[in-house]
Each structure stands twice: as C-alpha cells, then as structure tokens.
Design a protein around this motif. Structure first.
Motif, PDB file in Angstrom:
ATOM      1  N   LEU A  14     100.648  55.837  34.306  1.00 56.19           N
ATOM      2  CA  LEU A  14     100.829  57.057  33.527  1.00 56.19           C
ATOM      3  C   LEU A  14     101.431  58.204  34.324  1.00 56.19           C
ATOM      4  CD1 LEU A  14      97.454  57.040  31.552  1.00 56.19           C
ATOM      5  CD2 LEU A  14      99.689  56.221  30.804  1.00 56.19           C
ATOM      6  N   GLY A  15     101.362  58.145  35.654  1.00 61.72           N
ATOM      7  CA  GLY A  15     101.827  59.274  36.452  1.00 61.72           C
ATOM      8  C   GLY A  15     103.256  59.169  36.940  1.00 61.72           C
ATOM      9  N   MET A  16     103.698  57.975  37.247  1.00 62.62           N
ATOM     10  CA  MET A  16     105.035  57.844  37.831  1.00 62.62           C
ATOM     11  C   MET A  16     106.175  57.935  36.819  1.00 62.62           C
ATOM     12  SD  MET A  16     105.015  58.005  40.962  1.00 62.62           S
ATOM     13  CE  MET A  16     106.557  57.415  41.590  1.00 62.62           C
ATOM     14  N   PRO A  17     106.049  57.422  35.598  1.00 61.47           N
ATOM     15  CA  PRO A  17     107.186  57.552  34.664  1.00 61.47           C
ATOM     16  C   PRO A  17     107.630  58.988  34.401  1.00 61.47           C
ATOM     17  CG  PRO A  17     105.727  55.867  33.875  1.00 61.47           C
ATOM     18  CD  PRO A  17     105.029  56.511  35.042  1.00 61.47           C
ATOM     19  N   PRO A  18     106.729  59.974  34.232  1.00 54.46           N
ATOM     20  CA  PRO A  18     107.225  61.343  34.080  1.00 54.46           C
ATOM     21  C   PRO A  18     107.948  61.856  35.330  1.00 54.46           C
ATOM     22  CG  PRO A  18     104.970  61.224  33.317  1.00 54.46           C
ATOM     23  CD  PRO A  18     105.280  59.922  33.969  1.00 54.46           C
ATOM     24  N   VAL A  20     109.732  59.997  37.466  1.00 52.45           N
ATOM     25  CA  VAL A  20     111.058  59.370  37.485  1.00 52.45           C
ATOM     26  C   VAL A  20     111.953  60.000  36.423  1.00 52.45           C
ATOM     27  CG1 VAL A  20     112.271  57.196  37.098  1.00 52.45           C
ATOM     28  CG2 VAL A  20     110.179  57.228  38.447  1.00 52.45           C
ATOM     29  N   TRP A  21     111.378  60.294  35.271  1.00 51.17           N
ATOM     30  CA  TRP A  21     112.152  60.924  34.200  1.00 51.17           C
ATOM     31  C   TRP A  21     112.622  62.313  34.627  1.00 51.17           C
ATOM     32  CZ3 TRP A  21     111.035  65.147  30.871  1.00 51.17           C
ATOM     33  CH2 TRP A  21     111.929  65.278  29.820  1.00 51.17           C
ATOM     34  N   ALA A  22     111.741  63.087  35.251  1.00 51.63           N
ATOM     35  CA  ALA A  22     112.127  64.435  35.692  1.00 51.63           C
ATOM     36  C   ALA A  22     113.116  64.372  36.849  1.00 51.63           C
ATOM     37  CB  ALA A  22     110.887  65.231  36.106  1.00 51.63           C
ATOM     38  N   ALA A  23     112.970  63.394  37.717  1.00 50.94           N
ATOM     39  CA  ALA A  23     113.891  63.278  38.855  1.00 50.94           C
ATOM     40  C   ALA A  23     115.266  62.784  38.435  1.00 50.94           C
ATOM     41  CB  ALA A  23     113.308  62.348  39.908  1.00 50.94           C
ATOM     42  N   GLY A  24     115.377  62.196  37.274  1.00 51.56           N
ATOM     43  CA  GLY A  24     116.654  61.690  36.811  1.00 51.56           C
ATOM     44  C   GLY A  24     117.397  62.612  35.878  1.00 51.56           C
ATOM     45  N   ARG A  25     116.923  63.823  35.695  1.00 57.10           N
ATOM     46  CA  ARG A  25     117.570  64.741  34.767  1.00 57.10           C
ATOM     47  C   ARG A  25     118.768  65.405  35.417  1.00 57.10           C
ATOM     48  NH1 ARG A  25     113.741  67.658  30.855  1.00 57.10           N
ATOM     49  NH2 ARG A  25     115.754  67.846  29.912  1.00 57.10           N
ATOM     50  N   ASP A  26     119.456  66.238  34.651  1.00 57.27           N
ATOM     51  CA  ASP A  26     120.715  66.817  35.100  1.00 57.27           C
ATOM     52  C   ASP A  26     120.545  67.926  36.118  1.00 57.27           C
ATOM     53  OD1 ASP A  26     122.151  65.148  33.499  1.00 57.27           O
ATOM     54  OD2 ASP A  26     122.149  66.524  31.797  1.00 57.27           O
ATOM     55  N   SER A  27     119.671  68.866  35.850  1.00 55.05           N
ATOM     56  CA  SER A  27     119.555  70.051  36.694  1.00 55.05           C
ATOM     57  C   SER A  27     118.925  69.709  38.048  1.00 55.05           C
ATOM     58  CB  SER A  27     118.700  71.091  35.981  1.00 55.05           C
ATOM     59  OG  SER A  27     118.418  72.156  36.838  1.00 55.05           O
ATOM     60  N   GLU A  30     115.198  70.555  38.128  1.00 55.00           N
ATOM     61  CA  GLU A  30     114.355  69.553  37.477  1.00 55.00           C
ATOM     62  C   GLU A  30     114.195  68.323  38.362  1.00 55.00           C
ATOM     63  OE1 GLU A  30     116.297  68.977  33.788  1.00 55.00           O
ATOM     64  OE2 GLU A  30     115.524  70.815  32.928  1.00 55.00           O
ATOM     65  N   ARG A  31     115.242  67.937  39.064  1.00 51.44           N
ATOM     66  CA  ARG A  31     115.128  66.805  39.981  1.00 51.44           C
ATOM     67  C   ARG A  31     114.186  67.135  41.127  1.00 51.44           C
ATOM     68  NH1 ARG A  31     121.120  66.279  39.497  1.00 51.44           N
ATOM     69  NH2 ARG A  31     121.136  67.560  41.357  1.00 51.44           N
ATOM     70  N   LEU A  32     114.246  68.360  41.609  1.00 53.28           N
ATOM     71  CA  LEU A  32     113.358  68.783  42.683  1.00 53.28           C
ATOM     72  C   LEU A  32     111.902  68.805  42.216  1.00 53.28           C
ATOM     73  CD1 LEU A  32     113.205  69.825  45.581  1.00 53.28           C
ATOM     74  CD2 LEU A  32     113.444  72.125  44.666  1.00 53.28           C
ATOM     75  N   ALA A  33     111.672  69.255  40.992  1.00 51.66           N
ATOM     76  CA  ALA A  33     110.309  69.244  40.442  1.00 51.66           C
ATOM     77  C   ALA A  33     109.792  67.820  40.291  1.00 51.66           C
ATOM     78  CB  ALA A  33     110.290  69.975  39.107  1.00 51.66           C
ATOM     79  N   ALA A  38     106.319  63.517  42.233  1.00 49.78           N
ATOM     80  CA  ALA A  38     106.188  62.139  42.702  1.00 49.78           C
ATOM     81  C   ALA A  38     105.514  62.086  44.066  1.00 49.78           C
ATOM     82  CB  ALA A  38     107.560  61.476  42.766  1.00 49.78           C
ATOM     83  N   THR A  39     105.796  63.054  44.910  1.00 50.02           N
ATOM     84  CA  THR A  39     105.125  63.109  46.213  1.00 50.02           C
ATOM     85  C   THR A  39     103.626  63.282  46.048  1.00 50.02           C
ATOM     86  OG1 THR A  39     107.113  64.064  47.205  1.00 50.02           O
ATOM     87  CG2 THR A  39     105.058  64.337  48.403  1.00 50.02           C
ATOM     88  N   SER A  40     103.230  64.129  45.119  1.00 44.56           N
ATOM     89  CA  SER A  40     101.803  64.332  44.875  1.00 44.56           C
ATOM     90  C   SER A  40     101.144  63.072  44.334  1.00 44.56           C
ATOM     91  CB  SER A  40     101.599  65.485  43.894  1.00 44.56           C
ATOM     92  OG  SER A  40     102.126  66.666  44.414  1.00 44.56           O
ATOM     93  N   VAL A  41     101.817  62.392  43.433  1.00 43.09           N
ATOM     94  CA  VAL A  41     101.258  61.173  42.846  1.00 43.09           C
ATOM     95  C   VAL A  41     101.125  60.084  43.903  1.00 43.09           C
ATOM     96  CG1 VAL A  41     101.709  59.310  41.200  1.00 43.09           C
ATOM     97  CG2 VAL A  41     102.022  61.680  40.502  1.00 43.09           C
ATOM     98  N   VAL A  42     102.140  59.926  44.744  1.00 38.72           N
ATOM     99  CA  VAL A  42     102.092  58.892  45.781  1.00 38.72           C
ATOM    100  C   VAL A  42     101.008  59.219  46.812  1.00 38.72           C
ATOM    101  CG1 VAL A  42     103.399  57.841  47.669  1.00 38.72           C
ATOM    102  CG2 VAL A  42     104.453  58.149  45.441  1.00 38.72           C
TER     103      VAL A  42
END
Length: 96
Positions: A14-18, A20-27, A30-33, A38-42
């Motif tokens: 439940l934590g990693m898909p959001p 990856v989705w945020a890291a793959g966006r245009d801005s 948003e990729r930095l967020a 992801a660093t926090s989840v890992v």
C-alpha cells in the motif's frame, strides 16, 4: 509469518505504489516528493525487517538511510532549484 513481516507486506503493497506514481509524474517537485516519500517507506521497511528477522544489520541500514535520505533530498533540490530559477531569467534577458 509474524506481525512484523505482515506489516512489511502491507507497507510495501500500500505504501510504494503512491511513491512510484508521484515519482513518475511530470513536475520535478512532484518527482522529488515521491522520492522523499519512497525514502521514508524504505526506511520503515528496513527497520521492520530488522525486527521481523531479528537481524540488526538491517536496522543499521535503515538508520543510515534515515539520516542520508533527507540530506540527499536537500542536495537534489538545491541543484534542481538552481536550474529552475535561472532558466526564466535567461529567457527574459534574451528578448528585446
């Protein structure tokens, strides 16, 4: 399977898909967020893995990542922020 490993499975599912989705966006922001999240989840996954398997080496990895993750995000945002601030000025100076 103990409760720690179940928590890891839930967090990864439940934590990693959001992230990856945020890291793959245009801005870039948003990729930095997404990268920061992801660093926090890992980090949490590594600490839970240390408890689940009873190995302290995974806890060391999690603690090192907890310290270096925000520092890496700050360095990345510093380099990224310099580019985005200078780019509009360079375009306005070139126009008559």
């Amino acid at each position: 399977m103990n409760a720690w490993l179940l928590a890891i499975a839930v967090l990864l599912t439940l934590g990693m898909p959001p992230c990856v989705w945020a890291a793959g966006r245009d801005s870039a922001v948003e990729r930095l967020a997404g990268l920061s999240l992801a660093t926090s989840v890992v980090t949490a996954v590594l600490l839970l893995t240390a408890q689940g398997f009873g190995r302290s080496s995974f806890a060391d990895l999690g603690l090192v990542l907890a310290v270096l993750g925000p520092a890496g995000t700050l360095v990345f945002s510093r380099f990224l922020g310099g580019r985005s601030i200078e780019a509009p000025d360079a375009q306005t100076h070139g126009k008559p």
